[in-house]
Design a protein around this motif. Structure first.
Motif, PDB file in Angstrom:
ATOM      1  N   SER A   1      31.383 -12.409  60.124  1.00 53.73           N
ATOM      2  CA  SER A   1      32.590 -12.852  59.415  1.00 53.73           C
ATOM      3  C   SER A   1      32.534 -12.434  57.955  1.00 53.73           C
ATOM      4  N   ARG A   2      31.303 -12.345  57.411  1.00 56.89           N
ATOM      5  CA  ARG A   2      31.089 -11.876  56.041  1.00 56.89           C
ATOM      6  C   ARG A   2      29.604 -11.584  55.867  1.00 56.89           C
ATOM      7  N   ILE A   3      29.270 -10.897  54.774  1.00 55.82           N
ATOM      8  CA  ILE A   3      27.867 -10.607  54.456  1.00 55.82           C
ATOM      9  C   ILE A   3      27.542 -11.263  53.121  1.00 55.82           C
ATOM     10  N   ASP A   4      26.647 -12.244  53.140  1.00 55.89           N
ATOM     11  CA  ASP A   4      26.257 -12.947  51.916  1.00 55.89           C
ATOM     12  C   ASP A   4      25.226 -12.128  51.140  1.00 55.89           C
ATOM     13  N   VAL A   5      25.456 -11.993  49.847  1.00 59.58           N
ATOM     14  CA  VAL A   5      24.521 -11.286  48.959  1.00 59.58           C
ATOM     15  C   VAL A   5      24.086 -12.268  47.871  1.00 59.58           C
ATOM     16  N   ASP A   6      22.801 -12.600  47.861  1.00 59.07           N
ATOM     17  CA  ASP A   6      22.251 -13.585  46.922  1.00 59.07           C
ATOM     18  C   ASP A   6      21.872 -12.902  45.601  1.00 59.07           C
ATOM     19  N   VAL A   7      22.463 -13.371  44.497  1.00 57.45           N
ATOM     20  CA  VAL A   7      22.205 -12.770  43.182  1.00 57.45           C
ATOM     21  C   VAL A   7      21.345 -13.675  42.300  1.00 57.45           C
TER      22      VAL A   7
ATOM     23  N   ILE B   1      20.147  -4.867  52.100  1.00 57.24           N
ATOM     24  CA  ILE B   1      20.779  -5.792  53.038  1.00 57.24           C
ATOM     25  C   ILE B   1      20.315  -5.480  54.462  1.00 57.24           C
ATOM     26  N   THR B   2      19.989  -6.508  55.222  1.00 55.71           N
ATOM     27  CA  THR B   2      19.608  -6.345  56.626  1.00 55.71           C
ATOM     28  C   THR B   2      20.495  -7.239  57.498  1.00 55.71           C
TER      29      THR B   2
ATOM     30  N   SER C   1      19.966  -4.691  39.916  1.00 53.19           N
ATOM     31  CA  SER C   1      21.014  -4.370  40.874  1.00 53.19           C
ATOM     32  C   SER C   1      20.545  -4.667  42.289  1.00 53.19           C
ATOM     33  N   ILE C   2      21.514  -4.835  43.191  1.00 50.06           N
ATOM     34  CA  ILE C   2      21.248  -4.943  44.619  1.00 50.06           C
ATOM     35  C   ILE C   2      21.982  -3.793  45.293  1.00 50.06           C
TER      36      ILE C   2
ATOM     37  N   HIS D   1      30.214 -11.249  50.251  1.00 54.03           N
ATOM     38  CA  HIS D   1      30.383 -12.556  49.606  1.00 54.03           C
ATOM     39  C   HIS D   1      29.178 -12.832  48.711  1.00 54.03           C
ATOM     40  N   ILE D   2      29.436 -13.004  47.418  1.00 53.81           N
ATOM     41  CA  ILE D   2      28.359 -13.251  46.450  1.00 53.81           C
ATOM     42  C   ILE D   2      27.981 -14.728  46.454  1.00 53.81           C
ATOM     43  N   VAL D   3      26.671 -15.006  46.544  1.00 48.86           N
ATOM     44  CA  VAL D   3      26.182 -16.392  46.496  1.00 48.86           C
ATOM     45  C   VAL D   3      25.076 -16.490  45.445  1.00 48.86           C
ATOM     46  N   GLY D   4      24.871 -17.686  44.929  1.00 48.55           N
ATOM     47  CA  GLY D   4      23.821 -17.927  43.933  1.00 48.55           C
ATOM     48  C   GLY D   4      24.306 -17.676  42.508  1.00 48.55           C
ATOM     49  N   LYS D   5      23.476 -18.088  41.548  1.00 54.18           N
ATOM     50  CA  LYS D   5      23.761 -17.887  40.126  1.00 54.18           C
ATOM     51  C   LYS D   5      22.725 -16.940  39.526  1.00 54.18           C
ATOM     52  N   SER D   6      23.188 -15.928  38.857  1.00 60.90           N
ATOM     53  CA  SER D   6      22.302 -14.929  38.275  1.00 60.90           C
ATOM     54  C   SER D   6      21.757 -15.391  36.926  1.00 60.90           C
ATOM     55  N   PRO D   7      20.425 -15.352  36.730  1.00 59.17           N
ATOM     56  CA  PRO D   7      19.856 -15.677  35.410  1.00 59.17           C
ATOM     57  C   PRO D   7      20.384 -14.737  34.327  1.00 59.17           C
ATOM     58  N   GLY D   8      20.639 -13.489  34.711  1.00 60.90           N
ATOM     59  CA  GLY D   8      21.152 -12.526  33.744  1.00 60.90           C
ATOM     60  C   GLY D   8      22.518 -12.910  33.212  1.00 60.90           C
ATOM     61  N   VAL D   9      23.339 -13.507  34.061  1.00 60.00           N
ATOM     62  CA  VAL D   9      24.661 -13.957  33.626  1.00 60.00           C
ATOM     63  C   VAL D   9      24.523 -15.127  32.660  1.00 60.00           C
TER      64      VAL D   9
END
Length: 233
Positions: free
Chosen positions: A146-152, A166-167, A160-161, A114-122
């Protein structure tokens, strides 16, 4: 993770005709099996199963399953959805496999990203590309995320991530740590193709210009020759 209750019925009949008869009644065939257990054919209501999955963690929901109709009385097991068959046109369930698990034994399961946050690159015009939608983990049934959050929120264009970034506290990731999860790529510049007619017109114009230039040079040479011949000796 909380378990969701579901009641199913033991069935003795098998085959396509029996499956068709069940579906006409709004039911579907299913099978319950485990690593060290014999498979038990059952019948269930697909709407009830869908309700259980929606109320839990989707296909990673732990189900407290009660099998009724057995000669020795009801049997209760903890299961997880292992496989499902879906009608390609109606998108309805046709058959499911339910896998018996032990709460003190680790299992392998796919967990969504699950992607979270707003990327400055975008915000600068880049494009966010999610390479992996889920990753496999190994953990105890009660510790399934339930899901894995990935902050961008720190990603600029070109960043890239990776899986290795991820831990998880109670789960072991089973995917190559070098695999890319998400990246921000530069925007694609689209160049409209030049039509053949335009190319032909450009070539024709270049030829005309060349002919005009040649004619001018020939005219200049003739005039120069005429002037030389008209001069007195």
């Amino acid at each position: 993770m909380e378990e969701r209750a579901l009641v199913v019925q033991w069935r003795t009949e098998k085959g396509k005709e029996e499956a068709r008869r069940l579906r006409n009644q709004g039911l579907i065939p299913a099978v319950v099996y485990g690593q060290r257990e014999e498979a038990i054919p059952v019948t269930l209501n697909p709407q009830e199963l869908s309700k259980v999955l929606r109320g839990g963690a989707g296909e990673r929901t732990l189900i407290n399953l009660t099998i009724e109709g057995l000669q020795d009385g009801p049997l209760t097991k903890t299961v997880i959805l292992k496989e499902k068959q879906i009608d390609p046109l109606k998108r309805t369930l046709l058959h499911v496999d339910l896998y018996t698990i032990a709460m003190d034994e680790e299992i392998y399961v796919d967990v969504p990203i699950h992607i979270v946050g707003k990327s400055p690159g975008v915000e600068q015009g880049g494009v966010l590309e999610q390479v992996l939608r889920e990753i496999e983990v190994k953990c105890l049934p009660g510790d399934i995320p339930s899901r894995i959050d990935v902050d961008v929120s720190a990603l600029d264009v070109g960043d890239s991530i990776h899986v290795g970034d991820i831990t998880l506290e109670k789960a072991k990731i089973q995917v190559d740590p070098e695999h890319t999860l998400v990246t921000v790529v530069p925007p694609t510049v689209y160049e409209e193709p030049v039509a053949e007619e335009e190319i032909a017109e450009e070539e024709e114009g270049e030829e005309e210009e060349g002919e005009k230039k040649e004619k001018k040079e020939e005219k200049a040479e003739k005039e120069e020759t005429a002037e030389e011949e008209s001069e007195p000796a």
